[in-house]
Design a protein around this motif. Structure first.
Motif, PDB file in Angstrom:
ATOM      1  N   ALA A  45       0.839  -1.200   0.000  1.00 31.16           N
ATOM      2  CA  ALA A  45       0.000   0.000   0.000  1.00 31.16           C
ATOM      3  C   ALA A  45       0.877   1.254   0.000  1.00 31.16           C
ATOM      4  CB  ALA A  45      -0.919   0.002   1.216  1.00 31.16           C
ATOM      5  N   MET A  46       1.982   1.197   0.742  1.00 34.57           N
ATOM      6  CA  MET A  46       2.839   2.388   0.808  1.00 34.57           C
ATOM      7  C   MET A  46       3.511   2.655  -0.542  1.00 34.57           C
ATOM      8  SD  MET A  46       4.320   2.453   4.657  1.00 34.57           S
ATOM      9  CE  MET A  46       4.462   0.725   4.988  1.00 34.57           C
ATOM     10  N   LEU A  49       0.957   4.334  -2.625  1.00 40.88           N
ATOM     11  CA  LEU A  49       0.774   5.745  -2.251  1.00 40.88           C
ATOM     12  C   LEU A  49       1.923   6.603  -2.777  1.00 40.88           C
ATOM     13  CD1 LEU A  49      -0.571   5.305   1.385  1.00 40.88           C
ATOM     14  CD2 LEU A  49      -1.832   6.223  -0.566  1.00 40.88           C
ATOM     15  N   ALA A  52       1.225   7.049  -6.431  1.00 37.92           N
ATOM     16  CA  ALA A  52       0.119   8.001  -6.633  1.00 37.92           C
ATOM     17  C   ALA A  52       0.523   9.414  -6.232  1.00 37.92           C
ATOM     18  CB  ALA A  52      -1.097   7.565  -5.820  1.00 37.92           C
ATOM     19  N   PHE A  55       2.278  10.031  -1.102  1.00 40.46           N
ATOM     20  CA  PHE A  55       3.419   9.946  -0.180  1.00 40.46           C
ATOM     21  C   PHE A  55       4.679  10.493  -0.837  1.00 40.46           C
ATOM     22  CE2 PHE A  55       2.673   6.315   3.136  1.00 40.46           C
ATOM     23  CZ  PHE A  55       1.839   7.158   3.839  1.00 40.46           C
ATOM     24  N   TYR A  63       6.579   6.270   7.586  1.00 36.63           N
ATOM     25  CA  TYR A  63       5.390   5.458   7.885  1.00 36.63           C
ATOM     26  C   TYR A  63       5.760   3.985   8.040  1.00 36.63           C
ATOM     27  CZ  TYR A  63       1.793   9.028   7.547  1.00 36.63           C
ATOM     28  OH  TYR A  63       0.990  10.114   7.807  1.00 36.63           O
ATOM     29  N   TYR A 130     -10.374  -5.204  -3.731  1.00 35.76           N
ATOM     30  CA  TYR A 130      -9.216  -4.476  -3.219  1.00 35.76           C
ATOM     31  C   TYR A 130      -9.023  -4.623  -1.711  1.00 35.76           C
ATOM     32  CZ  TYR A 130      -8.229  -2.086  -7.597  1.00 35.76           C
ATOM     33  OH  TYR A 130      -7.878  -1.799  -8.881  1.00 35.76           O
ATOM     34  N   ASP A 131     -10.075  -4.986  -0.977  1.00 34.55           N
ATOM     35  CA  ASP A 131      -9.960  -5.054   0.479  1.00 34.55           C
ATOM     36  C   ASP A 131      -9.068  -6.237   0.870  1.00 34.55           C
ATOM     37  OD1 ASP A 131     -11.599  -4.068   3.139  1.00 34.55           O
ATOM     38  OD2 ASP A 131     -10.940  -6.145   3.244  1.00 34.55           O
TER      39      ASP A 131
ATOM     40  N   ARG B  51       3.220  19.307   6.437  1.00 30.40           N
ATOM     41  CA  ARG B  51       3.295  18.300   5.366  1.00 30.40           C
ATOM     42  C   ARG B  51       3.140  18.982   4.003  1.00 30.40           C
ATOM     43  NH1 ARG B  51       3.464  16.465   1.308  1.00 30.40           N
ATOM     44  NH2 ARG B  51       2.846  14.416   0.503  1.00 30.40           N
ATOM     45  N   LEU B  59      -3.273  16.322  -6.231  1.00 26.10           N
ATOM     46  CA  LEU B  59      -2.961  15.335  -7.261  1.00 26.10           C
ATOM     47  C   LEU B  59      -3.536  15.784  -8.599  1.00 26.10           C
ATOM     48  CD1 LEU B  59      -4.039  12.210  -5.168  1.00 26.10           C
ATOM     49  CD2 LEU B  59      -1.779  13.287  -5.254  1.00 26.10           C
ATOM     50  N   HIS B  67      -2.781  15.469   4.514  1.00 18.80           N
ATOM     51  CA  HIS B  67      -2.790  14.495   5.616  1.00 18.80           C
ATOM     52  C   HIS B  67      -1.626  14.766   6.556  1.00 18.80           C
ATOM     53  CE1 HIS B  67      -0.265  12.702   2.437  1.00 18.80           C
ATOM     54  NE2 HIS B  67       0.490  12.295   3.439  1.00 18.80           N
ATOM     55  N   LYS B  69       0.150  13.352  10.688  1.00 23.80           N
ATOM     56  CA  LYS B  69       0.042  12.649  11.972  1.00 23.80           C
ATOM     57  C   LYS B  69       0.001  13.721  13.045  1.00 23.80           C
ATOM     58  CE  LYS B  69       3.777  10.302  11.059  1.00 23.80           C
ATOM     59  NZ  LYS B  69       4.941   9.433  11.213  1.00 23.80           N
ATOM     60  N   ALA B 110      -0.398   3.896  12.472  1.00 26.89           N
ATOM     61  CA  ALA B 110       0.020   4.060  11.077  1.00 26.89           C
ATOM     62  C   ALA B 110      -0.741   3.126  10.143  1.00 26.89           C
ATOM     63  CB  ALA B 110       1.520   3.806  10.961  1.00 26.89           C
ATOM     64  N   VAL B 114      -2.564   4.404   6.742  1.00 27.97           N
ATOM     65  CA  VAL B 114      -2.108   4.002   5.410  1.00 27.97           C
ATOM     66  C   VAL B 114      -3.265   3.360   4.637  1.00 27.97           C
ATOM     67  CG1 VAL B 114      -0.618   2.343   4.195  1.00 27.97           C
ATOM     68  CG2 VAL B 114       0.337   3.801   6.000  1.00 27.97           C
ATOM     69  N   ALA B 118      -4.826   4.714   1.160  1.00 22.96           N
ATOM     70  CA  ALA B 118      -4.857   3.829  -0.011  1.00 22.96           C
ATOM     71  C   ALA B 118      -6.274   3.755  -0.585  1.00 22.96           C
ATOM     72  CB  ALA B 118      -4.363   2.437   0.368  1.00 22.96           C
ATOM     73  N   ALA B 121      -6.884   6.925  -2.502  1.00 25.93           N
ATOM     74  CA  ALA B 121      -6.139   6.882  -3.769  1.00 25.93           C
ATOM     75  C   ALA B 121      -6.915   6.058  -4.792  1.00 25.93           C
ATOM     76  CB  ALA B 121      -4.757   6.281  -3.537  1.00 25.93           C
ATOM     77  N   LYS B 122      -7.538   4.996  -4.307  1.00 26.53           N
ATOM     78  CA  LYS B 122      -8.310   4.117  -5.186  1.00 26.53           C
ATOM     79  C   LYS B 122      -9.575   4.829  -5.694  1.00 26.53           C
ATOM     80  CE  LYS B 122     -10.662   0.894  -3.292  1.00 26.53           C
ATOM     81  NZ  LYS B 122     -10.769  -0.012  -2.148  1.00 26.53           N
TER      82      LYS B 122
END
Lengths: 161, 149
Positions: A45-46, A49, A52, A55, A63, A130-131, B51, B59, B67, B69, B110, B114, B118, B121-122
């Motif tokens: 997943a990281m 990200l 995309a 991150f 992370y 996707y889950d 951040r 995007l 985002h 923490k 975390a 994450v 994700a 993003a999807k």
């Protein structure tokens, strides 16, 4: 007939997975089964990200470090929960794609029951695909138990001598 | 924690009233404050701004995912802001941003953070879905769309 000989509980840092661990401890106690706990650092997943561009490179590293610390903390916490009830847990952490790592450990260790926390609501068949928990549930070769009703499970865990 | 489980009308604002990036960040954090999800506005805003200072989370396709923490929250928090006219958020493609997903998570969670990023993003990959969110008439419609009701 015992419920299972080797039980794996998947821990992901959610309350639901801690509830699943409490239930797995009760099951292990009842059936005298061996108990394993797995936390997967979802590097897949990281990476997604990062691709995309949500991150930054340094954020991904940060992370990943946080998740390593989470893995240790949650596995230790679940271990303490088990020890309080006289059960020992074999702690495992892995890195990669969640469903693949769960499937791998199930096969490598000959696990015959996978215990997981309540699944997230999904919006569509696409979400289901996707889950990670859904995928693990569908891909593992053993039986899967989805734990619900946090309060009832807590009472059952607390009542365990 | 799935994004769908964080959805509630009080964490959605459409349309946003801000006209620029600093204001939109403040407005998004204010949504969390007004909804009772956070009680330390300055600390959360500062984490989100820090951040953004590294690189914009704007995007392609008119979506931004600010985002951070923050020790000021004890679980994952989300706010959604929609600006149908678009706001300059220094997005990667240089186009105005219309759909904002703010996520704030505690440093010791975390994994769920994450996972939620994700999922967003999807969602962002579906232009038709994002368009439907941007065109939603009110917060209730956004919640309905997100939940797939």
């Amino acid at each position: 007939m015992s419920t299972a000989n080797k039980i794996l509980v998947y821990i992901d840092g959610t309350e639901q997975s801690v509830t699943a661990a409490q239930y797995a401890i009760c099951l292990a106690s009842d059936s005298r089964a061996e108990l394993l706990a797995l936390y997967v650092i979802n590097t897949r997943a990281m990476e997604d990200l990062l691709k995309a561009q949500i991150f930054l490179q340094n954020e991904q590293v940060e992370y990943e470090r946080d998740m390593e610390a989470d893995a240790e903390r949650y596995l230790n916490y679940v271990n303490e929960l088990a020890l309080k009830k006289g059960i020992s847990i074999s702690k495992h952490s892995a890195r990669g794609s969640v469903h693949k790592e769960i499937d791998k450990l199930v096969k490598d260790e000959g696990v015959d029951l996978l215990v997981m926390g309540e699944l997230s609501r999904i919006r569509s068949r696409r979400d289901e695909f996707y889950d990670e928990s859904e995928r693990a549930m569908r891909s593992v070769p053993c039986s899967v138990l989805i734990v619900k009703d946090e309060d009832a499970v807590y009472d059952r865990y607390e009542a365990l001598v | 924690m799935a994004v769908i489980e964080l959805m509630a009308e009080e964490i959605v604002k459409t349309p946003l009233t801000s006209q620029d990036k600093p204001d939109v960040l403040r407005e998004l954090v204010q949504i969390l404050m007004d909804a009772g999800r956070i009680d330390n506005f300055d600390s959360v805003l500062s984490a989100v701004q820090e951040r953004e200072d590294q690189m914009s989370t704007g995007l392609e396709g008119g979506i931004a995912v600010p985002h951070a923490k923050s020790a000021s929250v004890d679980s994952l928090k989300m706010a959604i802001g929609i600006a149908p006219a678009g706001i300059d958020f220094n997005a990667l493609d240089g186009n105005p941003t219309k759909l904002f997903f703010l996520l704030v998570a505690p440093p010791d969670k975390a994994g769920p953070h994450v996972q939620a990023l994700a999922e967003i993003a999807k969602l962002a990959q579906s232009k038709a879905f994002c368009r439907a969110l941007i065109n939603a008439e009110n917060a209730a419609e956004v919640v309905e769309l997100m939940r797939g009701d």
